[in-house]
Structure formats: C-alpha cells, structure tokens
Design a protein around this motif. Structure first.
Motif, PDB file in Angstrom:
ATOM      1  N   LEU A  74       0.892  -1.065  -0.352  1.00 45.48           N
ATOM      2  CA  LEU A  74      -0.089  -0.047  -0.364  1.00 45.48           C
ATOM      3  C   LEU A  74       0.947   1.292  -0.069  1.00 45.48           C
ATOM      4  CD1 LEU A  74      -2.915  -1.032   2.259  1.00 45.48           C
ATOM      5  CD2 LEU A  74      -3.231  -0.547   0.081  1.00 45.48           C
ATOM      6  N   TYR A  75       1.910   1.050   0.643  1.00 41.38           N
ATOM      7  CA  TYR A  75       2.457   2.162   0.296  1.00 41.38           C
ATOM      8  C   TYR A  75       3.664   2.539  -0.504  1.00 41.38           C
ATOM      9  CZ  TYR A  75       6.842   5.063   2.295  1.00 41.38           C
ATOM     10  OH  TYR A  75       7.444   5.728   2.735  1.00 41.38           O
ATOM     11  N   ILE A  76       3.745   1.830  -0.927  1.00 46.21           N
ATOM     12  CA  ILE A  76       4.796   2.032  -2.528  1.00 46.21           C
ATOM     13  C   ILE A  76       3.757   2.395  -3.642  1.00 46.21           C
ATOM     14  CG2 ILE A  76       5.719   0.603  -4.518  1.00 46.21           C
ATOM     15  CD1 ILE A  76       7.367   1.421  -2.380  1.00 46.21           C
ATOM     16  N   HIS A  77       2.527   1.804  -3.599  1.00 43.36           N
ATOM     17  CA  HIS A  77       1.237   2.317  -4.855  1.00 43.36           C
ATOM     18  C   HIS A  77       0.717   2.991  -4.133  1.00 43.36           C
ATOM     19  CE1 HIS A  77      -2.353   1.304  -6.877  1.00 43.36           C
ATOM     20  NE2 HIS A  77      -3.317   1.775  -6.122  1.00 43.36           N
ATOM     21  N   PHE A  78       0.086   3.390  -3.101  1.00 44.27           N
ATOM     22  CA  PHE A  78      -0.237   5.239  -3.513  1.00 44.27           C
ATOM     23  C   PHE A  78       1.211   5.725  -3.334  1.00 44.27           C
ATOM     24  CE2 PHE A  78      -3.480   2.148  -1.686  1.00 44.27           C
ATOM     25  CZ  PHE A  78      -4.610   2.947  -2.140  1.00 44.27           C
ATOM     26  N   ASP A  79       2.384   5.396  -3.556  1.00 40.58           N
ATOM     27  CA  ASP A  79       3.534   6.540  -2.700  1.00 40.58           C
ATOM     28  C   ASP A  79       3.666   7.575  -1.837  1.00 40.58           C
ATOM     29  OD1 ASP A  79       6.042   7.376  -4.148  1.00 40.58           O
ATOM     30  OD2 ASP A  79       5.590   9.310  -5.853  1.00 40.58           O
ATOM     31  N   LEU A  80       3.353   6.640  -0.709  1.00 41.02           N
ATOM     32  CA  LEU A  80       2.999   7.533   0.576  1.00 41.02           C
ATOM     33  C   LEU A  80       4.029   8.379   0.998  1.00 41.02           C
ATOM     34  CD1 LEU A  80       0.542   5.587   2.618  1.00 41.02           C
ATOM     35  CD2 LEU A  80       0.241   6.993   0.801  1.00 41.02           C
ATOM     36  N   SER A  81       4.351   9.835   0.947  1.00 36.06           N
ATOM     37  CA  SER A  81       5.494  10.222   1.719  1.00 36.06           C
ATOM     38  C   SER A  81       5.539  10.206   2.938  1.00 36.06           C
ATOM     39  CB  SER A  81       6.177  11.221   0.831  1.00 36.06           C
ATOM     40  OG  SER A  81       7.146  11.673   1.174  1.00 36.06           O
ATOM     41  N   LEU A  82       5.991   9.757   3.924  1.00 37.40           N
ATOM     42  CA  LEU A  82       5.061  10.462   5.315  1.00 37.40           C
ATOM     43  C   LEU A  82       6.660  11.476   5.992  1.00 37.40           C
ATOM     44  CD1 LEU A  82       4.483   7.428   6.741  1.00 37.40           C
ATOM     45  CD2 LEU A  82       3.147   8.943   5.752  1.00 37.40           C
ATOM     46  N   ILE A  83       7.277  11.640   5.335  1.00 36.37           N
ATOM     47  CA  ILE A  83       8.679  12.990   5.969  1.00 36.37           C
ATOM     48  C   ILE A  83       8.377  14.220   5.469  1.00 36.37           C
ATOM     49  CG2 ILE A  83      11.248  13.516   6.062  1.00 36.37           C
ATOM     50  CD1 ILE A  83      11.950  10.317   5.360  1.00 36.37           C
TER      51      ILE A  83
END
Length: 96
Positions: A87-96
């Motif tokens: 899910l992190y890769i698919h939605f290209d999440l950037s939490l920083i």
C-alpha cells in the motif's frame, strides 16, 4: 524511524510471502510422512493449498497440530503486515 518501520515491513513481506508458505509445505510433508498416510491422502495433505487438505484428512488432533497452527497464524500476520508496504508503494506515500 521511518526507515526502521519500512525495513520491518519489507522483511515481514518476504517472510510472510516466501518463507512462511515454504515452511508450512515442509511441515505438511513431515506430518504426512510421520502419520504414515496412504498415497492419496499424503498427496492431498501436501498439495491442496491453504491447508485445506491437511484439515480435511485429519478430523482428530494430529501430532504437531499446535506447531502448525502457530506457524500458520504467524505467517498470516506477517503477510498482512507486509501488505502495508504494498500500500505504501502503490499510493506513493511520503510520510516525511
């Protein structure tokens, strides 16, 4: 901190998707050999996926049932935890 979280999620994915099913297959082979099943039941235990053949063949408790159940639960939890990486890769999440 985020890199440590991603590190654990990635390795949980590897363990849950590749190592866990292989370990469960080896344990099913050992259980079938140890219980001295006939050929048809042995092939059913080993090759029917998702442990369906194992639990259909053994209506009574069998040896290593507790170990198999624990490994099955751990593999499932690791695979579900590893899905977070997908899910992190698919939605290209950037939490920083």
């Amino acid at each position: 901190m985020l890199s440590t979280l991603l590190f654990t999620i990635i390795y949980a994915l590897y363990l849950g998707a590749f190592v866990g099913p292989l370990l469960l297959l080896v344990l099913r082979i050992y259980i079938g050999y140890h219980e001295k099943l006939d050929t048809k039941a042995y092939l059913k235990v080993v090759f029917i996926p998702f442990s369906i053949g194992l639990f259909q063949t053994f209506q009574r408790p069998f040896r290593f049932q507790k170990l198999y159940s624990i490994l099955l639960i751990v593999t499932t939890i690791l695979a579900l935890y590893g899905m977070l990486y997908m899910l992190y890769i698919h939605f290209d999440l950037s939490l920083i």
